[in-house]
Design an enzyme around this catalytic site. Structure first.
Site, PDB file in Angstrom:
ATOM      1  CB  SER A  87     -14.212  -0.462  16.254  1.00 22.41           C
ATOM      2  OG  SER A  87     -13.590  -1.722  16.225  1.00 22.41           O
TER       3      SER A  87
HETATM    4  N1  SAM Z   1     -14.540  -5.291  19.451  1.00 23.81           N
HETATM    5  C1  SAM Z   1     -13.521  -4.595  20.180  1.00 23.81           C
HETATM    6  C2  SAM Z   1     -14.054  -3.520  21.071  1.00 23.81           C
HETATM    7  O1  SAM Z   1     -15.275  -3.319  21.117  1.00 23.81           O
HETATM    8  O2  SAM Z   1     -13.238  -2.894  21.764  1.00 23.81           O
HETATM    9  C3  SAM Z   1     -12.410  -4.076  19.291  1.00 23.81           C
HETATM   10  C4  SAM Z   1     -11.563  -5.170  18.820  1.00 23.81           C
HETATM   11  S1  SAM Z   1      -9.945  -4.785  18.291  1.00 23.81           S
HETATM   12  C5  SAM Z   1     -10.223  -3.792  16.880  1.00 23.81           C
HETATM   13  C6  SAM Z   1      -9.536  -6.396  17.640  1.00 23.81           C
HETATM   14  C7  SAM Z   1      -9.350  -7.444  18.699  1.00 23.81           C
HETATM   15  O3  SAM Z   1      -9.241  -8.706  18.071  1.00 23.81           O
HETATM   16  C8  SAM Z   1      -8.078  -7.278  19.499  1.00 23.81           C
HETATM   17  O4  SAM Z   1      -8.374  -7.202  20.869  1.00 23.81           O
HETATM   18  C9  SAM Z   1      -7.260  -8.534  19.179  1.00 23.81           C
HETATM   19  O5  SAM Z   1      -6.477  -9.000  20.261  1.00 23.81           O
HETATM   20  C10 SAM Z   1      -8.370  -9.497  18.821  1.00 23.81           C
HETATM   21  N2  SAM Z   1      -7.984 -10.670  18.032  1.00 23.81           N
HETATM   22  C11 SAM Z   1      -7.113 -10.752  17.013  1.00 23.81           C
HETATM   23  N3  SAM Z   1      -7.051 -12.012  16.554  1.00 23.81           N
HETATM   24  C12 SAM Z   1      -7.913 -12.747  17.308  1.00 23.81           C
HETATM   25  C13 SAM Z   1      -8.307 -14.119  17.341  1.00 23.81           C
HETATM   26  N4  SAM Z   1      -7.815 -15.024  16.486  1.00 23.81           N
HETATM   27  N5  SAM Z   1      -9.214 -14.499  18.247  1.00 23.81           N
HETATM   28  C14 SAM Z   1      -9.737 -13.619  19.128  1.00 23.81           C
HETATM   29  N6  SAM Z   1      -9.394 -12.309  19.169  1.00 23.81           N
HETATM   30  C15 SAM Z   1      -8.495 -11.886  18.256  1.00 23.81           C
END
Ligand code: SAM
Length: 243
Positions: A87
């Site tokens: 992000s």
């Molecule tokens: N917080 C992260 C960072 O610091 O890099 C950025 C996260 S990225 C915007 C969103 C993440 O959410 C992705 O890696 C995606 O695979 C994950 N995601 C999506 N649905 C999810 C779920 N149901 N449970 C866990 N992770 C999930």
């Protein structure tokens, strides 16, 4: 040395009290990072000194693929592989500040991604559980977090829309992918006085919501328009919902 990965069910390593992540030798990005905090974060109204200090400390470049490291302190999200993103720094700061952490909390992050947000949280809370549905991202995040000695973080592979009941309740829950609606299990796992921060909406329109469990019941506040990748899972979007 990162630990050997056990199974994909749960990845855990030594737990200790929070301490600042270790810097790479002669951190070449220290000036860029200080400028990022000054110009992109303080200047936009983030004033929590603990949050600002955490963002000054955590080496965002360490969470990026080699070829993107020179862009680590730009005012933008960046790709981390598997069609996912780290992000924008300001959004990390805003969501973190909204949690209102004072250092003694148990926090759940849904959407580990690169592990950067978890590293920031590790400096601000007593313990951090972070859950990621993509095993390859969780593995990479685990390695970086271990290398930086973020010892109070536990990385779990699974569907974070169901929360992580084994360690509930949480004083803070942060979701870093956009949900169609607030997942009920996350509300159920929120401790009295706790705060849940998450983006809600579809690809074209999302809003950052804050939910607080107060003595009078759950309170909801809309904070700002945002843009996140989808939260995919049982209480989120289906795998193909966004095309
Ligand atoms: N917080 C992260 C960072 O610091 O890099 C950025 C996260 S990225 C915007 C969103 C993440 O959410 C992705 O890696 C995606 O695979 C994950 N995601 C999506 N649905 C999810 C779920 N149901 N449970 C866990 N992770 C999930």
């Amino acid at each position: 040395m990162p630990p050997r990965l056990p199974t994909w069910r749960a990845l855990k390593w030594l737990r200790s009290s929070p301490e600042p992540p270790k810097h790479e030798a002669g951190d070449p990005f220290a000036v860029a990072r200080a400028r990022m905090v000054e110009e992109q974060i303080s200047a936009r109204g983030i004033h929590d000194e603990r949050v600002l200090a955490a963002l000054r400390t955590v080496p965002r470049h360490a969470f990026l693929p080699e070829h993107l490291r020179q862009d680590a302190y730009l005012d933008t999200p960046l790709p981390i592989g598997s069609h996912q993103t780290i992000s924008q720094p300001y959004i990390v700061a805003l969501m973190t500040e909204l949690l209102g952490l004072d250092g003694d909390e148990r926090v759940l992050e849904v959407g580990t991604g690169s592990g950067y947000q978890a590293a920031v949280l590790s400096l601000l809370a007593r313990e951090v559980f972070t859950i990621e549905r993509r095993a390859e991202l969780a593995a990479r995040a685990l390695q970086v977090l271990a290398r930086l000695h973020c010892g109070n973080v536990e990385v779990v592979v699974g569907d974070g829309t169901c929360g992580l009941a084994a360690h509930a309740p949480y004083h803070g829950i942060i979701v870093t992918a956009a949900a169609p609606h607030v997942p009920q299990p996350l509300l159920d796992q929120l401790a009295p006085g706790g705060t849940l921060v998450l983006p809600v909406g579809e690809a074209s329109s999302q809003v950052l919501e804050v939910w607080r469990r107060t003595p009078a019941g759950l309170e909801r506040e809309e904070v700002a328009p945002v843009a996140f990748v989808p939260l995919i899972g049982e209480h989120g979007w289906s795998d193909d919902a966004w095309g």
